[in-house]
Enzyme design. Structure first.
Site, mmCIF file in Angstrom:
data_model
loop_
_atom_site.group_PDB
_atom_site.id
_atom_site.type_symbol
_atom_site.label_atom_id
_atom_site.label_comp_id
_atom_site.label_asym_id
_atom_site.label_seq_id
_atom_site.Cartn_x
_atom_site.Cartn_y
_atom_site.Cartn_z
ATOM 1 N N GLU A 268 0.833 -1.209 0.000
ATOM 2 C CA GLU A 268 0.000 0.000 0.000
ATOM 3 C C GLU A 268 0.866 1.256 0.000
ATOM 4 O O GLU A 268 0.561 2.222 -0.697
ATOM 5 C CB GLU A 268 -0.933 0.024 1.224
ATOM 6 C CG GLU A 268 -1.942 -1.104 1.270
ATOM 7 C CD GLU A 268 -3.089 -0.973 0.263
ATOM 8 O OE1 GLU A 268 -3.136 0.026 -0.466
ATOM 9 O OE2 GLU A 268 -3.924 -1.888 0.204
ATOM 10 N N ASP A 401 -4.728 -9.763 -8.313
ATOM 11 C CA ASP A 401 -4.984 -8.790 -9.388
ATOM 12 C C ASP A 401 -3.794 -8.028 -9.978
ATOM 13 O O ASP A 401 -3.404 -8.220 -11.132
ATOM 14 C CB ASP A 401 -6.073 -7.791 -8.951
ATOM 15 C CG ASP A 401 -5.878 -7.211 -7.548
ATOM 16 O OD1 ASP A 401 -4.808 -7.437 -6.962
ATOM 17 O OD2 ASP A 401 -6.783 -6.528 -7.046
ATOM 18 N N THR A 621 -1.085 0.879 -10.290
ATOM 19 C CA THR A 621 -2.365 0.277 -9.901
ATOM 20 C C THR A 621 -3.215 1.207 -9.039
ATOM 21 O O THR A 621 -4.373 0.932 -8.781
ATOM 22 C CB THR A 621 -2.139 -1.083 -9.197
ATOM 23 O OG1 THR A 621 -3.377 -1.771 -9.115
ATOM 24 C CG2 THR A 621 -1.553 -0.890 -7.805
HETATM 25 C C1 DMJ Z 1 -6.540 0.456 -4.810
HETATM 26 O O1 DMJ Z 1 -5.768 0.764 -3.708
HETATM 27 C C2 DMJ Z 1 -5.719 -0.143 -5.898
HETATM 28 O O2 DMJ Z 1 -6.414 -0.053 -7.074
HETATM 29 C C3 DMJ Z 1 -5.356 -1.566 -5.636
HETATM 30 O O3 DMJ Z 1 -4.677 -2.152 -6.705
HETATM 31 C C4 DMJ Z 1 -6.574 -2.387 -5.342
HETATM 32 N N1 DMJ Z 1 -7.596 -1.744 -4.636
HETATM 33 C C5 DMJ Z 1 -7.700 -0.376 -4.358
HETATM 34 C C6 DMJ Z 1 -8.994 0.245 -4.795
HETATM 35 O O4 DMJ Z 1 -10.089 -0.562 -4.798
#
Ligand code: DMJ
Length: 643
Positions: A268, A401, A621
């Site tokens: 994160e 993912d 992401t």
């Molecule tokens: C975000 O922090 C990023 O997109 C992460 O890859 C997955 N989920 C959250 C948002 O839903």
């Protein structure tokens, strides 16, 4: 021990009383009146003791000299011809006139000690006469000095690196007045989210828009690291909210400090903080963001100190101690976490000229390449001690993912030179299509999850990002299957739109099933929530860029209206607990990714394509745009910074 320099500058929390030698000058000023007298008493007693020692203790000088560290008062004599003995450079003379000199010397010493103590006593008395405000001002000045000194040390200039071609940092203003109006609406929502965070949650990680106060979760540790500020910066910049951007920059410059005793999620912090800072740097050119990103990355590196080099999920920013989530299968690290570092780490090496970051992520890749994969699928869990897979669960949603996303984006970000990453992506997607992607009875394409040998016919909101990923990866796909992957992207976008459309609020649930007569609908109560997530809108935006089919703008506008109607409260935006209930209850959290991703993708959906064109920018992401690096090859050896 926390140094005074690292305590908040607001003065709300004063440092604890510490009479240790180095801390003493800063801390004594915070004492109250009664404590001041105790201090005076201690000082007086100490002085009396010293005098007593000189006057009443037996004269030991005949046996040995005092060693007070006061070299200037000793006799640096090395002439041993007159009967003296040279001991360690100092002369011990014989009896007689030497004894006289000796007594004189001791007298001189006593006088010096007496004078020093009197001086110290005077200084202490002077200090105690000062008002509390004066003393606090002095402490503050001292603190500022130390902070400046630390900053100076930390802000070593980084090597100059040629900036990649930064194309497409423009306003992207659409000509069509209707689209312009929609875009302005999204900008107004961003302003509402930011202003309320600014007012009620400033410096905290996130905002509770109903309680109107700061909010945080364990992914950010126990410190106020201003996650929303860092995550929102590039969205503010893109939207032209420059005053707000500057406010954020100022906060980061003055307050963002990573020397905190706080255990954070490596993933994160990487995607939101390092990604956010790097994007802010590339967009604005402000050095402070690059410097902070590099400082923070240095704090994450100890997480890689595992027997395999697969990083821990969490690391303490101060001690560097790492560990994994308690809930993860058999002490495993998570695929989507250790597999979502590549983009940011390659940029860090590019900007610093230090290959350490690049080497860490390439080591992970090499290790994964060597491993057997059940049915060609990557399980979500990998033990960093043994290097073995944990439970055989595979997902394109939560826990898996963005690992797949980063394989594709590593290739794109390297100007398509990193063909190894492209191959890994192609192989993985083929296995996913074969084992996880199915069509429901009603004709909806969905991506299920593989759990111990069987397919769970459930898709997460998180999984909906994959529609955009398939479209983004279409060009350059194996066997020239571009049309096929664009079509697959469109089908996933359609399914995810259905998951929104089949609810009362027109907002999508966290997870939805394709089983027992149910299609794209959540069944369990604890899967009915919507927490302002971006993935469906992200897919609409990619599909819009690649097809210009107006339905994607239409679907994006439906989502904008639904969020504004059901998630907006006077103190910001909140997630809702049940999208099937027409009178929603709020979860009272304004997630930082709402500003970083959801609103950014909506804004881009209603902007021209020349704002951040996908040939030149790759979004991490967390939707932070990083420029394509035109590197000679995948080892980066073509970059002068690596030679
Ligand atoms: C975000 O922090 C990023 O997109 C992460 O890859 C997955 N989920 C959250 C948002 O839903």
């Amino acid at each position: 021990m926390t140094t005074p320099a690292l305590l908040p500058l607001s003065g709300r929390r004063l440092p604890p009383l510490n009479l240790g030698a180095s801390a003493f000058p800063h801390h004594r000023a915070t004492l109250r009146l009664s404590e001041k007298f105790i201090l005076l008493l201690i000082l007086s007693a100490f002085i009396t003791l010293c005098f007593g020692a000189f006057f009443f203790l037996p004269d030991s000088s005949k046996h040995k000299r005092f060693d007070l560290g006061l070299e200037d008062v000793l006799i640096p004599h090395v002439d041993t011809s007159k009967g003296g003995k040279n001991l360690g450079g100092f002369l011990i003379h014989g009896q007689g006139h030497d004894e006289h000199r000796h007594r004189e010397e001791e007298e001189r010493l006593r006088n010096k000690i007496r004078a020093d103590h009197e001086k110290a006593l005077e200084e202490a008395k002077e200090k105690l006469k000062k008002s509390r405000d004066e003393i606090q001002a002095e402490i503050q000045t001292e603190k500022n000095k130390v902070v400046q000194e630390l900053k100076r040390k930390d802000s070593k200039p980084l090597p100059p690196v040629p900036l990649p071609n930064l194309i497409g940092i423009n306003s992207g203003e659409p000509a069509d007045p209707d689209i312009r109006e929609k875009r302005n609406k999204v900008k107004e929502m961003m302003k509402h989210a930011w202003d309320n965070y600014r007012q009620y949650g400033w410096g905290h990680n996130e905002l509770k828009p109903i309680a109107r106060k700061g909010h945080s979760t364990n992914i950010f540790g126990n410190s106020q690291m201003g996650a929303t500020i860092v995550d929102a910066l590039d969205t503010l910049y893109i939207m032209g909210l420059h005053d707000e951007f500057r406010e954020g920059q100022e906060w980061i410059d003055k307050n963002l400090d990573f020397s905190v005793n706080s255990e954070v999620s490596v993933f994160e912090v990487n995607i939101r903080f390092i990604g956010g800072l790097l994007a802010a740097y590339y967009l604005s050119g402000q050095e402070v963001f690059k410097i902070k990103a590099v400082q923070l990355a240095g704090k994450l590196l100890p997480a890689f100190n595992t027997p395999t080099g697969i990083p821990w999920a969490m690391v303490n920013l101060k001690s560097g101690v790492g560990r994994n989530w308690g809930w993860a299968s058999a002490g495993s690290s998570i695929l989507a976490e250790f597999g979502t570092l590549h983009m940011e780490f390659v940029h860090l090496s590019y900007l610093t000229g230090d290959p350490v970051y690049y080497n860490k992520v390439m080591h992970i890749r090499k290790l994964l390449q060597k491993m057997d994969r059940p049915n060609g699928l990557y399980p979500n869990y990998l033990n960093p001690r043994t290097g073995r897979w944990g439970q055989h669960h595979t997902s394109v949603g939560g826990l898996g993912d963005s690992f797949y996303e980063y394989l594709l984006k590593a290739w794109l970000m390297s100007d398509k030179m990193d063909t190894e990453a492209r191959k890994m992506y192609d192989d993985a997607i083929e296995a996913i299509e074969k084992h996880l992607i199915r069509k429901s009875n009603g004709g909806l394409t969905f991506i299920g999850e593989w759990k111990n040998g069987h397919l769970e016919r459930k898709m997460g909101h998180l999984t909906c990002f994959a529609g955009g990923m398939f479209a983004l990866g279409a060009d350059g796909s194996r066997d020239d299957k571009a049309g096929h992957y664009l079509q697959l992207g469109a089908e996933i976008a359609h399914t995810c739109h259905e998951s929104y459309d089949r609810t009362a609020l027109k907002l999508g649930p966290e997870a939805f099933k394709f089983d027992g007569g149910v299609e794209a609908v959540a069944v369990r109560q604890n899967e009915k929530y919507y927490i302002l997530r971006p993935e469906v809108i992200e897919t609409y935006w990619y599909m819009w860029r690649f097809t210009h089919d107006p339905k994607y703008r239409q679907w994006g506008w439906e989502a904008t209206q639904a969020i504004d109607k059901y998630c907006r409260v006077s103190g910001g935006f909140s997630g809702v607990k049940d999208v099937y209930s027409s009178s929603p209850t709020y979860d009272d959290v304004q997630q930082s990714f709402f500003l970083a991703e959801t609103l950014k993708y909506l804004y881009l959906l209603f902007s021209n394509d020349d704002l951040l064109p996908l040939d030149n920018w790759v979004f991490n992401t967390e939707a932070h745009p990083l420029p394509v690096l035109h590197l000679a090859n995948t080892t980066l050896s073509g970059n002068p910074a690596y030679r």
